[in-house]
Design a protein around this motif. Structure first.
Motif, PDB file in Angstrom:
ATOM      1  N   HIS A   9       0.841  -1.194   0.000  1.00 13.04           N
ATOM      2  CA  HIS A   9       0.000   0.000   0.000  1.00 13.04           C
ATOM      3  C   HIS A   9       0.881   1.249   0.000  1.00 13.04           C
ATOM      4  CE1 HIS A   9      -3.707  -2.225   0.610  1.00 13.04           C
ATOM      5  NE2 HIS A   9      -3.067  -2.955   1.519  1.00 13.04           N
ATOM      6  N   GLY A  10       0.758   2.030  -1.054  1.00 15.81           N
ATOM      7  CA  GLY A  10       1.487   3.289  -1.157  1.00 15.81           C
ATOM      8  C   GLY A  10       2.993   3.132  -1.179  1.00 15.81           C
ATOM      9  N   VAL A  11       3.490   2.040  -1.780  1.00 18.34           N
ATOM     10  CA  VAL A  11       4.931   1.769  -1.759  1.00 18.34           C
ATOM     11  C   VAL A  11       5.668   2.713  -2.696  1.00 18.34           C
ATOM     12  CG1 VAL A  11       6.719   0.071  -2.311  1.00 18.34           C
ATOM     13  CG2 VAL A  11       4.650  -0.634  -1.073  1.00 18.34           C
ATOM     14  N   ARG A  12       6.685   3.383  -2.139  1.00 19.82           N
ATOM     15  CA  ARG A  12       7.506   4.307  -2.911  1.00 19.82           C
ATOM     16  C   ARG A  12       8.977   3.952  -2.766  1.00 19.82           C
ATOM     17  NH1 ARG A  12       5.108   8.990  -4.770  1.00 19.82           N
ATOM     18  NH2 ARG A  12       2.884   9.180  -4.230  1.00 19.82           N
ATOM     19  N   LYS A  13       9.710   4.153  -3.859  1.00 22.55           N
ATOM     20  CA  LYS A  13      11.150   3.902  -3.866  1.00 22.55           C
ATOM     21  C   LYS A  13      11.821   4.921  -4.763  1.00 22.55           C
ATOM     22  CE  LYS A  13      15.161   1.892  -3.433  1.00 22.55           C
ATOM     23  NZ  LYS A  13      15.912   1.994  -2.162  1.00 22.55           N
ATOM     24  N   LEU A  21       9.300   3.922  -7.865  1.00 26.24           N
ATOM     25  CA  LEU A  21       7.973   3.456  -7.477  1.00 26.24           C
ATOM     26  C   LEU A  21       7.224   4.635  -6.875  1.00 26.24           C
ATOM     27  CD1 LEU A  21       8.869   0.022  -5.809  1.00 26.24           C
ATOM     28  CD2 LEU A  21       8.174   0.450  -8.189  1.00 26.24           C
ATOM     29  N   CYS A  22       6.047   4.911  -7.397  1.00 26.83           N
ATOM     30  CA  CYS A  22       5.347   6.154  -7.051  1.00 26.83           C
ATOM     31  C   CYS A  22       4.020   5.903  -6.346  1.00 26.83           C
ATOM     32  CB  CYS A  22       5.125   6.979  -8.315  1.00 26.83           C
ATOM     33  SG  CYS A  22       6.606   7.273  -9.298  1.00 26.83           S
ATOM     34  N   GLY A  23       3.993   4.887  -5.484  1.00 28.84           N
ATOM     35  CA  GLY A  23       2.770   4.594  -4.748  1.00 28.84           C
ATOM     36  C   GLY A  23       2.086   3.345  -5.262  1.00 28.84           C
ATOM     37  N   LYS A  44       8.938  -2.648 -12.347  1.00 29.95           N
ATOM     38  CA  LYS A  44       8.481  -4.011 -12.028  1.00 29.95           C
ATOM     39  C   LYS A  44       9.518  -4.777 -11.207  1.00 29.95           C
ATOM     40  CE  LYS A  44       8.112  -5.334 -16.307  1.00 29.95           C
ATOM     41  NZ  LYS A  44       8.790  -4.164 -16.897  1.00 29.95           N
ATOM     42  N   SER A  45      10.756  -4.812 -11.691  1.00 23.79           N
ATOM     43  CA  SER A  45      11.801  -5.564 -11.000  1.00 23.79           C
ATOM     44  C   SER A  45      12.137  -4.937  -9.653  1.00 23.79           C
ATOM     45  CB  SER A  45      13.062  -5.655 -11.868  1.00 23.79           C
ATOM     46  OG  SER A  45      12.809  -6.396 -13.040  1.00 23.79           O
ATOM     47  N   THR A  46      12.133  -3.618  -9.595  1.00 28.17           N
ATOM     48  CA  THR A  46      12.395  -2.938  -8.318  1.00 28.17           C
ATOM     49  C   THR A  46      11.343  -3.308  -7.288  1.00 28.17           C
ATOM     50  OG1 THR A  46      13.484  -1.072  -9.411  1.00 28.17           O
ATOM     51  CG2 THR A  46      12.642  -0.693  -7.188  1.00 28.17           C
ATOM     52  N   PHE A  47      10.084  -3.330  -7.703  1.00 29.94           N
ATOM     53  CA  PHE A  47       9.013  -3.706  -6.782  1.00 29.94           C
ATOM     54  C   PHE A  47       9.201  -5.135  -6.287  1.00 29.94           C
ATOM     55  CE2 PHE A  47       4.611  -5.428  -6.239  1.00 29.94           C
ATOM     56  CZ  PHE A  47       4.370  -4.820  -5.013  1.00 29.94           C
ATOM     57  N   LEU A  48       9.564  -6.020  -7.184  1.00 27.38           N
ATOM     58  CA  LEU A  48       9.790  -7.417  -6.797  1.00 27.38           C
ATOM     59  C   LEU A  48      10.901  -7.511  -5.751  1.00 27.38           C
ATOM     60  CD1 LEU A  48       8.101  -9.641  -8.146  1.00 27.38           C
ATOM     61  CD2 LEU A  48      10.136 -10.320  -9.416  1.00 27.38           C
ATOM     62  N   ARG A  49      11.977  -6.765  -5.966  1.00 18.75           N
ATOM     63  CA  ARG A  49      13.107  -6.800  -5.038  1.00 18.75           C
ATOM     64  C   ARG A  49      12.758  -6.161  -3.693  1.00 18.75           C
ATOM     65  NH1 ARG A  49      18.155  -7.820  -7.137  1.00 18.75           N
ATOM     66  NH2 ARG A  49      19.143  -6.337  -5.722  1.00 18.75           N
ATOM     67  N   THR A  56      15.249  -1.502  -0.108  1.00 21.17           N
ATOM     68  CA  THR A  56      14.423  -0.911   0.937  1.00 21.17           C
ATOM     69  C   THR A  56      13.430   0.067   0.320  1.00 21.17           C
ATOM     70  OG1 THR A  56      16.025   0.860   1.287  1.00 21.17           O
ATOM     71  CG2 THR A  56      16.256  -1.120   2.649  1.00 21.17           C
ATOM     72  N   ILE A  57      12.264   0.191   0.939  1.00 14.99           N
ATOM     73  CA  ILE A  57      11.282   1.150   0.447  1.00 14.99           C
ATOM     74  C   ILE A  57      11.431   2.454   1.214  1.00 14.99           C
ATOM     75  CG2 ILE A  57       9.722  -0.696  -0.238  1.00 14.99           C
ATOM     76  CD1 ILE A  57       7.987  -0.042   2.174  1.00 14.99           C
ATOM     77  N   ASP A  58      11.018   3.530   0.566  1.00 14.37           N
ATOM     78  CA  ASP A  58      11.120   4.858   1.182  1.00 14.37           C
ATOM     79  C   ASP A  58       9.828   5.288   1.865  1.00 14.37           C
ATOM     80  OD1 ASP A  58      13.783   5.241   0.297  1.00 14.37           O
ATOM     81  OD2 ASP A  58      13.044   5.786  -1.692  1.00 14.37           O
ATOM     82  N   ALA A  59       8.716   4.716   1.442  1.00 13.43           N
ATOM     83  CA  ALA A  59       7.432   5.075   2.048  1.00 13.43           C
ATOM     84  C   ALA A  59       6.430   3.982   1.723  1.00 13.43           C
ATOM     85  CB  ALA A  59       6.938   6.422   1.515  1.00 13.43           C
ATOM     86  N   GLY A  60       5.349   3.954   2.488  1.00 13.15           N
ATOM     87  CA  GLY A  60       4.303   2.974   2.258  1.00 13.15           C
ATOM     88  C   GLY A  60       4.448   1.763   3.166  1.00 13.15           C
ATOM     89  N   ARG A  61       3.648   0.746   2.865  1.00 14.57           N
ATOM     90  CA  ARG A  61       3.619  -0.461   3.664  1.00 14.57           C
ATOM     91  C   ARG A  61       3.714  -1.671   2.742  1.00 14.57           C
ATOM     92  NH1 ARG A  61      -0.572  -2.973   5.807  1.00 14.57           N
ATOM     93  NH2 ARG A  61      -2.047  -1.458   4.985  1.00 14.57           N
TER      94      ARG A  61
END
Length: 254
Positions: A9-13, A21-23, A44-49, A56-61
């Motif tokens: 939810h709301g994952v940002r990187k 990744l913009c949410g 896509k690959s960044t989200f998978l990793r 590591t993610i910068d924001a979200g859950r």
């Protein structure tokens, strides 16, 4: 859909000034096969990793089985776990990369035995028995003592899948597992993934194999510029995408 195994939810990187990744919002139920499609550089690959905390993610859950892989919550704040604690949680997640990443000095059997012996401290006999069973499962029982250089690309990727399964994960992540293969070898890898899906393995697959997405996927998500533009059931979405950007992408790949 059953209870979510993966919940984002709301994952940002961000890498420097570039937000990759913009949410991202995505829920994957137990036993589901979620396929991620989109152009190169869409995240896509960044989200998978991020799911198994290789990034590591910068924001979200981002939770797997109700827990963040690399963090814990204390007093309403997130604290990063130690490498050892993260590795323990990561054991339940298997990952297969574009490149096979097999240890060149180990045989197929030894590659599969390595993580259970080193991480779980399993006996050689227990690890070997499982490795032999997994090699048979991916159709490579006769290649147990072959080294990576003696195997085709498709065979190496099947060994890589067996190696990921050796830790008995509840979730499998596939990052374009067929993109490095010659076209005639793609089918043998997809057949193994098809069987995993039939056996009820929860999978998130970054892929350009639209037939696999349509026939095996339970959810299809199109990503572009770090967001999920459109998601839904694969068959209707592939047949009649609603968003113009999805239509443009699919017109080029189908």
């Amino acid at each position: 859909m059953t209870a979510s195994l993966v919940s984002a939810h709301g994952v940002r990187k961000r890498y420097g000034s570039v937000e990759v990744l913009c949410g991202i919002d995505l829920d994957v139920g137990r036993g589901d096969v979620a396929c991620l499609i989109g152009p190169s550089g869409s995240g896509k690959s960044t989200f998978l990793r991020c799911i198994n905390h290789l990034e590591t993610i910068d924001a979200g859950r981002l939770h797997v089985g109700g827990q963040p892989v690399g963090y814990e919550q204390r007093g309403g704040k997130s604290y990063e776990l130690s490498d050892k604690q993260t590795a323990r949680r990561r054991q339940r997640i298997g990952m297969v990369f574009q490149r096979f990443n097999l240890f060149p000095h180990l045989s197929a059997l030894e590659n599969i035995m390595e993580a259970p012996r080193r991480v779980r401290k399993e006996s050689k006999a227990v690890a070997r028995e499982r490795a032999e069973r997994l090699l048979d499962r991916v159709g490579l029982a006769d290649k147990a003592h072959s080294y990576p250089t003696q195997l085709s690309g498709g065979q190496q990727q099947r060994v890589a899948i067996a190696r990921a399964l050796a830790m008995e994960p509840e979730l499998m992540l596939f990052d374009e597992p067929t993109s490095a293969l010659d076209p005639e070898l793609v089918g043998e890898v997809l057949d193994v993934m098809l069987q995993l899906a039939a056996d009820g393995m929860t999978m998130i697959v970054v892929t350009h194999e639209m037939t696999f997405a349509r026939e095996v996927g339970s959810t299809l998500a199109f990503m572009d510029n770090g967001i999920i533009v459109e998601s839904g059931e694969p068959r209707p979405m592939l047949a009649a995408p609603e968003h113009r950007r999805t239509r443009a992408f699919l017109s080029n790949v189908l």
